[in-house]
Design an enzyme around this catalytic site. Structure first.
Site, PDB file in Angstrom:
ATOM      1  N   LYS A  29       4.160 -44.785  15.436  1.00 19.59           N
ATOM      2  CA  LYS A  29       4.645 -44.539  14.293  1.00 19.59           C
ATOM      3  C   LYS A  29       3.635 -43.899  13.506  1.00 19.59           C
ATOM      4  CE  LYS A  29       5.988 -45.060   9.709  1.00 19.59           C
ATOM      5  NZ  LYS A  29       5.414 -43.738   9.306  1.00 19.59           N
TER       6      LYS A  29
ATOM      7  N   GLU B   2      -9.385 -50.703  -4.841  1.00 19.64           N
ATOM      8  CA  GLU B   2      -9.684 -49.217  -3.995  1.00 19.64           C
ATOM      9  C   GLU B   2      -8.921 -48.174  -4.395  1.00 19.64           C
ATOM     10  OE1 GLU B   2      -7.709 -49.061   0.150  1.00 19.64           O
ATOM     11  OE2 GLU B   2      -9.652 -48.258   0.794  1.00 19.64           O
TER      12      GLU B   2
ATOM     13  N   CYS C  97     -11.177 -44.789   4.560  1.00 15.99           N
ATOM     14  CA  CYS C  97     -11.450 -46.243   4.256  1.00 15.99           C
ATOM     15  C   CYS C  97     -12.862 -46.723   4.337  1.00 15.99           C
ATOM     16  CB  CYS C  97     -10.852 -47.077   5.734  1.00 15.99           C
ATOM     17  SG  CYS C  97      -9.417 -46.516   6.349  1.00 15.99           S
TER      18      CYS C  97
ATOM     19  N   GLU D 164      -6.697 -52.797  10.160  1.00 14.94           N
ATOM     20  CA  GLU D 164      -7.692 -51.994   9.729  1.00 14.94           C
ATOM     21  C   GLU D 164      -7.217 -51.593   8.239  1.00 14.94           C
ATOM     22  OE1 GLU D 164     -10.217 -49.967   8.315  1.00 14.94           O
ATOM     23  OE2 GLU D 164      -9.777 -48.397   9.616  1.00 14.94           O
TER      24      GLU D 164
HETATM   25  C1  UN1 Z   1     -11.367 -44.226   8.098  1.00 17.92           C
HETATM   26  O1  UN1 Z   1     -12.051 -44.126   6.942  1.00 17.92           O
HETATM   27  O2  UN1 Z   1      -9.946 -44.576   8.077  1.00 17.92           O
HETATM   28  O3  UN1 Z   1     -16.740 -43.550   9.922  1.00 17.92           O
HETATM   29  C2  UN1 Z   1     -11.950 -43.887   9.500  1.00 17.92           C
HETATM   30  C3  UN1 Z   1     -16.171 -42.830   9.612  1.00 17.92           C
HETATM   31  C4  UN1 Z   1     -15.045 -42.052  10.489  1.00 17.92           C
HETATM   32  C5  UN1 Z   1     -13.807 -42.969  10.685  1.00 17.92           C
HETATM   33  C6  UN1 Z   1     -13.335 -43.341   9.264  1.00 17.92           C
HETATM   34  N1  UN1 Z   1     -15.901 -42.092  11.680  1.00 17.92           N
HETATM   35  O4  UN1 Z   1     -16.047 -42.354   8.287  1.00 17.92           O
END
Ligand code: UN1
Length: 521
Positions: free
Chosen positions: A200, A409, A309, A275
């Site tokens: 999804k 965040e 993230c 995550e």
């Molecule tokens: C994310 O931020 O969800 O290290 C992934 C990084 C990328 C992956 C980020 N290779 O910023």
């Protein structure tokens, strides 16, 4: 519904017109992909996906699926399971190598589609497809490794070893900010180890998902090994997570959703890999190369419009260099060009949606009322920006470690600067967050660097580099509230999608009793 995406690469040329921003083409419609067929949802309902750089531009029309569609996809994955599991892993990997090569061959179209769907600038979009290619090659290589242990038995004439086994049906729920890389991080290890998948994708980027599935099908993943169901989290996501026939769930996204998924999975004793968020800090010591730090901070805080993230949202700087660092950051940030990411001259694309713009604007308001906003912090106006969700990257000073701005965040281009007197305070502030995804230190001292590598509580630690840019062959994931202890990428990713089977073969021809027959003396 157009048939284009059902016919694999043959559709690439014809449909490549949909990869670039254009208002002249009819809106392409996409199906779910279940048991090897592109199909409409049983609901007969669809939703539109919009370009965040210009919300008048409709990227595509997608199935607004229901729990019944999910049930069909899970059934298809179950039916395909035994055949795929019985396929030797190196053979499964051959399909994956083909997929990786196809993704490399058709990278540009997917990069452009990504920029149009979620706004990141084209150079980043290309890199984000590359990340998918990298993990596909890496995981295809695992088809000939997938190491277990072969160890001496404590008893004579007995063999002892461990092998990985697939779990069964993997539910993959992915975000919009890396709409190709993150699905590949999850699906490649799931598939190479012999699981089948129901995916999804985020409802903001279903088009990128369709373009990926098109290549998976063309590469030769058998019908039912990969199934795609588009729709909302409330309907499709919830149905996936609640279904008793799903054996493992891998989710990247918001913390509150992650908690709900973990609770639902926990009730069924199912594995779930999460995550979640981050509040990632770049720390800068008084001996740091400030030019280098500025490069890393601007890139980490405002790349992908702060919507990673791993994005840096806090700078924690030694007080003796704080003013100099902030001046240089402001000077650099003011020069960033905002616009449609398909224009190669643009540095920063839009936020993903009106909702995101509202949320980020809310934090900017908070920053103005409680802190010192030294640049940016408002919805961006100007030519070419009026129909998109653009926001001026902001730097805020005089933030303290426990202030809301430094704790929550934001997922947007707002950077808080915290000033500290020494290394201990710097590490304390960096760790004073419920998250623990990525952290960095800039210092010229090898001793300080090694201390920080030990002291920073994060799943990713960078020295003299920003907080973004993880490579696919090391584990990716966070400590504390950034996840639930699992890791993606690297060989650690295999742990999410397999369980261990310990196998003992006794060829002595007699009863041998472990822990009884081998006692000392
Ligand atoms: C994310 O931020 O969800 O290290 C992934 C990084 C990328 C992956 C980020 N290779 O910023």
């Amino acid at each position: 519904m157009e048939r284009g995406i059902a016919s694999g690469a043959a559709s690439d040329d014809r449909a490549s017109s949909t990869g670039a921003a254009s208002h002249d083409h009819p809106t392409p419609a996409y199906g779910n992909f279940i048991a090897g067929e592109w199909v409409e949802s049983v609901t007969g309902r669809t939703f539109d996906s919009l370009n965040p750089a210009d919300a008048r531009d409709v990227v595509g029309r997608f199935q607004l699926s229901s729990a019944s569609d999910v049930a069909m996809a899970i059934r298809a994955a179950e039916v395909a399971g035994p055949g795929w599991r019985a396929t030797p892993a190196p053979k499964r990997a051959e399909v994956m190598f083909r997929f990786a090569a196809l993704l490399a061959e058709h990278k540009e179209r997917r990069a452009r589609a990504m920029t149009r769907a979620m706004g990141k600038v084209i150079a980043e979009a290309r890199a984000a497809v590359q990340e998918g290619i990298d993990i596909a090659f890496l995981m295809a290589g695992e088809g000939r490794r997938m190491f277990g242990d072969t160890v001496p038995s404590e008893l004579p004439d007995k063999w002892a070893m461990s092998v990985r086994e697939p779990l069964g049906v993997a539910a993959i729920v992915t975000p919009w900010n890396f709409p190709i890389a993150i699905p590949c991080w999850k699906m490649m290890p799931a598939l190479v180890t012999g699981n089948t998948v129901v995916w999804k994708p985020a409802s903001d980027t279903p088009g990128c998902a369709a373009l990926l599935v098109e290549l998976l099908a063309e590469a030769g993943f058998p019908a039912g090994t990969v199934n795609l169901v588009t729709g909302t989290g409330e309907e499709v996501g919830a149905a996936l997570v609640e279904n008793p026939d799903v054996d493992v769930i891998s989710f990247t996204g918001h913390e509150s959703t992650g908690r709900a998924i973990a609770q639902a999975a926990g009730r069924r004793l199912r594995r779930v890999a999460l995550e979640l968020g981050g509040k990632n800090a770049i720390t800068v010591m008084d001996d740091a190369d400030l030019g280098l730090a500025v490069d890393g901070i601007v890139w980490s805080a405002f790349g992908t419009t702060g919507q990673r993230c791993t994005a840096c949202s806090r700078v924690i700087v030694h007080e003796t260099v704080a003013d100099a660092l902030i001046d240089r950051l402001v000077e650099r940030t003011r020069r960033l060009r905002l616009g449609d990411g398909l224009d190669p001259a643009v540095d920063v694309g839009p936020l993903i949606s009106g909702h995101a713009l509202e949320k980020v604007s809310g934090y900017a308001g908070l920053a103005r009322s409680e802190h010192d906003v030294v640049c940016g912090g408002r919805r961006a106006a100007g030519e070419g920006l009026e129909h998109g969700f653009f926001f001026e990257p902001a730097i805020v000073r005089d933030v303290r470690p426990m202030d809301r701005l430094a704790q929550e965040e934001i997922f947007g281009p707002i950077l808080s600067v915290i000033t500290v007197p020494d290394y201990d305070a710097l590490v304390t502030a960096a760790n004073q967050t419920r998250y623990g995804l990525s952290a960095s230190i800039y210092t010229a001292s090898v001793n300080t660097a090694f201390r920080a590598m030990r002291d920073l509580r994060a799943g990713l630690v960078y020295v003299n580099a920003g907080t973004i840019g993880a490579e696919t062959h090391l584990p990716f994931g966070g400590m504390k509230g950034s996840g639930n202890g699992h890791r993606e990428a690297g060989h650690a990713a295999l742990d999410t999608f397999t369980e261990w089977k310990a196998v003992y073969v006794d060829y002595s021809g007699r009863l041998q009793r472990a822990q009884i027959d081998n006692q000392p003396g």
